[in-house]
Design an enzyme around this catalytic site. Structure first.
Site, short mmCIF file in Angstrom:
data_model
loop_
_atom_site.label_atom_id
_atom_site.label_comp_id
_atom_site.label_asym_id
_atom_site.label_seq_id
_atom_site.Cartn_x
_atom_site.Cartn_y
_atom_site.Cartn_z
N ALA A 188 0.82 1.03 -10.16
CA ALA A 188 1.08 0.66 -11.55
C ALA A 188 1.41 -0.82 -11.78
O ALA A 188 1.11 -1.36 -12.84
CB ALA A 188 2.21 1.51 -12.10
N PRO B 259 1.40 -4.84 -12.00
CA PRO B 259 2.56 -5.24 -12.81
C PRO B 259 2.67 -4.59 -14.18
O PRO B 259 3.48 -5.02 -15.00
CB PRO B 259 2.34 -6.76 -12.95
CG PRO B 259 0.86 -6.91 -12.96
CD PRO B 259 0.32 -5.84 -12.05
N ASP C 214 4.55 2.32 -7.69
CA ASP C 214 3.96 1.24 -6.90
C ASP C 214 4.67 1.21 -5.55
O ASP C 214 5.86 1.54 -5.47
CB ASP C 214 4.08 -0.11 -7.61
CG ASP C 214 2.98 -1.07 -7.15
OD1 ASP C 214 1.91 -1.11 -7.79
OD2 ASP C 214 3.18 -1.74 -6.11
N ASP D 255 4.65 5.29 -1.36
CA ASP D 255 3.26 5.19 -0.94
C ASP D 255 2.47 6.27 -1.68
O ASP D 255 2.75 7.45 -1.54
CB ASP D 255 3.18 5.41 0.58
CG ASP D 255 1.77 5.18 1.12
OD1 ASP D 255 0.79 5.38 0.37
OD2 ASP D 255 1.64 4.80 2.29
N CYS E 214 -11.19 -3.87 -9.32
CA CYS E 214 -11.75 -5.09 -9.90
C CYS E 214 -12.61 -5.77 -8.82
O CYS E 214 -12.50 -6.97 -8.60
CB CYS E 214 -10.65 -6.01 -10.42
SG CYS E 214 -9.35 -6.37 -9.24
#
Lengths: 178, 303
Positions: free
Chosen positions: B107, B109, B130, B157, B230
């Site tokens: 998640a 930032p 996270d 994790d 990305c």
């Protein structure tokens, strides 16, 4: 509804877990812990925020005095990093709401709201203290200004001795251009 | 830029792609509807004299004509949040509804996390996880600034995530916006490819497979999992989804997206993927003048 474990030893705040705050003093098992009733009353009495604003929310405490407001599901106690957002500090002489809470819920406030002009708002957002006229109570106020025709809360200010001190935390301070 | 040469065979108009990757990106922000409507936000920007252009595919995404989008009143009030235009795609594809239980497995930032909360009208439970404590502080800062009250933040994790800490045993939806080699962020961060290697891609794809599998397992039958990165590497995209199709009960589903894009690949080098991978979406920088992204939407099926 309780604010912690069932029975056993006297309870204290635990630094690494969230406990839902008790509904009222009758339900309280941790000494000094704020109750939901007291929290909702504080926002109503000090700022005129209607109690029903918080009908869908629960309040939680981690460690001593830091209160969080949450709208999701969770068992109590729970050991996680964060639950909702921080909203209030209660273990000091005067309770103090957070800037982020005031920005989120302060629009419906009717009392102890000091309205600033654009340049005053700019200085407030930058974290500056300033001399201002204020005829109301001293103490923690909601500072607000006009944004696109509506009043918008900027954050928490402390008014004492003719001075409004910006309580905007360092990381939230901004230098606005206009 | 050399690593991108490996995609010459799969990208239409590769020269336009290369040229777009060399151009810097503009400043995009997302309107945070937890704090203000799109209309009020644009009115506030107009009052401030900050020019903007609304994205056709999503009126909540604004391209700002300023070099300092963080120094605006709309940012100070949490009406806007700096977020790359294509970064706003996965939460739209996941399409969570108010009241649901949603897992954001990677998640920090928090741009997509808070977008999920906003799309749910800040009602329901968004479990924002996270594995990196330092990044969680950034997530918390953003979440509070944007006024999200429906988030429960955990530090674990994602590959071995336990729901024991909650009272429920499955999520309605899950977002796996996986840690990746970030090739698609080259326009925002010109150093993105400095440490690029096929070895890195191979090791990160193992982690991605583990997280996506856990997300499918942790989501109820009929629920939805969105996988996004990305990056362009098929090893981190189609191959990861292929692995989930082979090992968990799930299938790829179609989704509408009013951004120009290309379909997912069904083959890469010597590997073939399930034909349904065409339902995934590849977004290239030259198609919409954005960063690059990969998005796949999965439905969890009965075993």
């Amino acid at each position: 509804m309780t604010d912690g474990r069932d029975g056993g030893d006297p309870e204290t705040n635990v630094g690494d877990r969230f406990d839902r705050v008790p509904e009222s003093e009758a339900d309280r098992t941790v000494e000094g812990r704020a109750t939901r009733t007291a929290i909702v009353d504080y926002f109503a009495d000090r700022f005129g925020i209607p109690p029903e604003t918080f009908d869908d929310y629960t309040f939680w405490e981690k460690g001593a005095g830091k209160i969080w407001i949450y709208r999701g599901e969770a068992p109590s106690p729970i050991e996680i990093e964060a639950i909702g957002m921080t909203c209030l500090r209660t273990r000091q002489e005067h309770w103090k709401p957070t800037t982020d809470f005031v920005q989120r819920f302060g629009r419906v406030a009717t009392e102890c709201v000091i309205e600033l002009e654009r340049d005053e708002a700019r200085r407030f957002a930058a974290g500056e203290d300033q001399d201002l006229e204020w005829g109301g109570d001293w103490g923690y106020l909601i500072a607000a200004h006009d944004v696109a025709g509506e009043r918008e809360p900027l954050g928490v200010g402390l008014f004492v001795h003719g001075e409004l001190r910006s309580m905007v935390p360092k990381g939230r301070q901004r230098t606005l251009e206009s | 830029m050399e690593p991108l040469e490996r995609y010459r065979s799969i990208i239409d108009d590769f020269d336009a792609f290369r040229a777009a990757c060399k151009r810097p990106l503009g400043n995009a922000v997302r309107v945070n509807t937890i704090k203000a409507s799109v209309d009020r936000t644009t009115a506030a920007l107009e009052r401030e004299g900050v020019g903007y252009e609304q994205a056709d595919w999503n009126p909540r995404v604004l391209r700002l004509e300023t070099d300092s989008p963080g120094s605006t009143w709309t940012s100070f009030h949490g009406f806007t949040h700096g977020q790359e235009e294509v970064s706003a795609v996965p939460p739209v594809v996941l399409d969570p509804e108010p009241g649901e239980r949603v897992w954001d497995s990677c998640a920090a930032p928090g741009g997509k996390t808070t977008q999920l909360a906003a799309r749910m009208d800040d009602r329901g439970t968004v479990v924002a996880n996270d594995n990196n404590l330092g990044r969680i502080s950034a997530l918390r800062f953003n979440a509070e600034r944007l006024g999200a009250t429906s988030l429960a933040v955990t530090n674990a994790d994602a590959r071995t995530y336990s729901l024991e800490r909650f009272d429920f045993d499955a999520f309605d939806r899950a977002l796996v916006d996986a840690p990746c080699s970030c090739e698609g962020t080259i326009r925002k961060n010109p150093d993105a490819l400095d440490n690029w290697s096929e070895g890195h891609i191979s090791s990160v794809s193992g982690i991605q497979k583990g997280i996506l599998r856990r997300a499918v397992q942790a989501t109820r039958t009929g629920g939805v999992v969105v996988y996004s990165t990305c990056t362009f590497a098929p090893e981190e995209n189609e191959a990861v989804v292929q692995h989930a199709l082979e090992t968990e009960s799930c299938r790829l589903v179609d989704f509408e997206l009013e951004l120009e894009h290309s379909p997912g690949l069904t083959a890469w080098e010597d590997e073939d993927f399930d034909s349904s991978l065409e339902r995934a979406t590849r977004i290239y920088p030259h198609q919409n003048d954005t960063g690059g992204f990969f998005v796949a939407k999965l439905e969890v099926t009965a075993e």
